[in-house]
Design a protein around this motif. Structure first.
Motif, PDB file in Angstrom:
ATOM      1  N   GLU A  57      43.933   5.220 -23.223  1.00  0.00           N
ATOM      2  CA  GLU A  57      43.167   5.611 -24.405  1.00  0.00           C
ATOM      3  C   GLU A  57      41.775   4.981 -24.371  1.00  0.00           C
ATOM      4  N   GLY A  58      40.767   5.804 -24.664  1.00  0.00           N
ATOM      5  CA  GLY A  58      39.387   5.336 -24.705  1.00  0.00           C
ATOM      6  C   GLY A  58      38.640   5.522 -23.387  1.00  0.00           C
ATOM      7  N   ASP A  59      39.344   5.810 -22.308  1.00  0.00           N
ATOM      8  CA  ASP A  59      38.701   6.023 -21.010  1.00  0.00           C
ATOM      9  C   ASP A  59      38.003   7.377 -20.985  1.00  0.00           C
ATOM     10  N   VAL A  60      37.054   7.508 -20.049  1.00  0.00           N
ATOM     11  CA  VAL A  60      36.323   8.757 -19.862  1.00  0.00           C
ATOM     12  C   VAL A  60      36.419   9.138 -18.382  1.00  0.00           C
ATOM     13  N   ILE A  61      36.735  10.397 -18.139  1.00  0.00           N
ATOM     14  CA  ILE A  61      36.786  10.921 -16.772  1.00  0.00           C
ATOM     15  C   ILE A  61      35.550  11.777 -16.548  1.00  0.00           C
ATOM     16  N   LEU A  62      34.829  11.487 -15.473  1.00  0.00           N
ATOM     17  CA  LEU A  62      33.667  12.282 -15.107  1.00  0.00           C
ATOM     18  C   LEU A  62      34.056  13.220 -13.957  1.00  0.00           C
ATOM     19  N   VAL A  63      33.632  14.468 -14.078  1.00  0.00           N
ATOM     20  CA  VAL A  63      33.855  15.475 -13.044  1.00  0.00           C
ATOM     21  C   VAL A  63      32.516  16.169 -12.838  1.00  0.00           C
ATOM     22  N   PHE A  83      45.038  15.026 -21.339  1.00  0.00           N
ATOM     23  CA  PHE A  83      44.151  13.865 -21.445  1.00  0.00           C
ATOM     24  C   PHE A  83      43.792  13.578 -22.902  1.00  0.00           C
ATOM     25  N   ASP A  84      43.591  14.617 -23.704  1.00  0.00           N
ATOM     26  CA  ASP A  84      43.256  14.432 -25.110  1.00  0.00           C
ATOM     27  C   ASP A  84      44.400  13.745 -25.864  1.00  0.00           C
ATOM     28  N   ASP A  85      45.637  14.105 -25.515  1.00  0.00           N
ATOM     29  CA  ASP A  85      46.798  13.497 -26.180  1.00  0.00           C
ATOM     30  C   ASP A  85      46.872  11.985 -25.993  1.00  0.00           C
ATOM     31  N   ILE A  86      46.325  11.511 -24.881  1.00  0.00           N
ATOM     32  CA  ILE A  86      46.333  10.049 -24.668  1.00  0.00           C
ATOM     33  C   ILE A  86      44.985   9.422 -25.005  1.00  0.00           C
TER      34      ILE A  86
END
Length: 174
Positions: A57-63, A83-86
């Motif tokens: 929770e709170g992490d950001v994934i860059l693509v 990803f939104d659920d977590i």
């Protein structure tokens, strides 16, 4: 908040370098970049599976680009929801969009549907071109390196398959 990155190319002949360089430039540590060299059509994407296990929770994934994450619209929506659920957001560098907020999720959904439709149109045009070329007599594939008639004649002369294979292996090495 931790930054993670995900990169994918469709074939082993393609390079991940451009995507990885962009992720590093955006601040992702090399140890937090996950990648796959597999078609988006395959379910077996180990890099994505590892990424899903690492983020919190709170992490950001860059693509780098929208089409590098999901196989199609349904897959993209499923991944965004997962990803939104977590509590993990996804940001697409080239497109300048993010899944943060409802508007961001809607834009990503629309864009992934458009991207899927474009991929389908490309496939249709490619197939149409291939059919037209065949009608014009274009032959696809590698040219034969062995004369079938010669092989057939050797076989008729009671020369075994192993001996025929040895003979042609020597000819092809020259």
């Amino acid at each position: 908040m931790r930054l993670f990155g995900y990169a994918r190319v469709s074939t082993s002949q393609q390079s991940l370098d451009i995507q990885i360089k962009a992720l590093k430039s955006a601040g992702v540590k090399p140890s937090r970049i996950f990648s796959d060299k597999a078609s988006g059509n395959t379910q077996n994407r180990k890099g994505l599976e590892l990424l899903q296990m690492k983020v919190e929770e709170g992490d950001v994934i860059l693509v780098k680009k929208l089409d590098r994450l999901g196989r199609d619209t349904a897959d993209m929506i499923s991944l965004i929801k997962t990803f939104d659920d977590i509590g993990v957001a996804i940001k697409f560098l080239d497109d300048g969009i993010s899944t943060e907020g409802e508007m961001g999720k809607m834009i990503v959904t629309i864009l992934s549907a458009v991207a899927q439709a474009e991929r389908q149109r490309i496939l249709e045009r490619t197939n149409e071109g291939r059919i037209e070329a065949r009608l014009k007599g274009v032959k696809f594939g590698r040219k034969r390196s062995i004369d079938r008639k010669q092989v057939h004649n050797l076989y008729k002369a009671d020369i075994g398959a192993t001996e025929i294979s040895r003979k042609y292996s020597q000819i092809n090495r020259l």
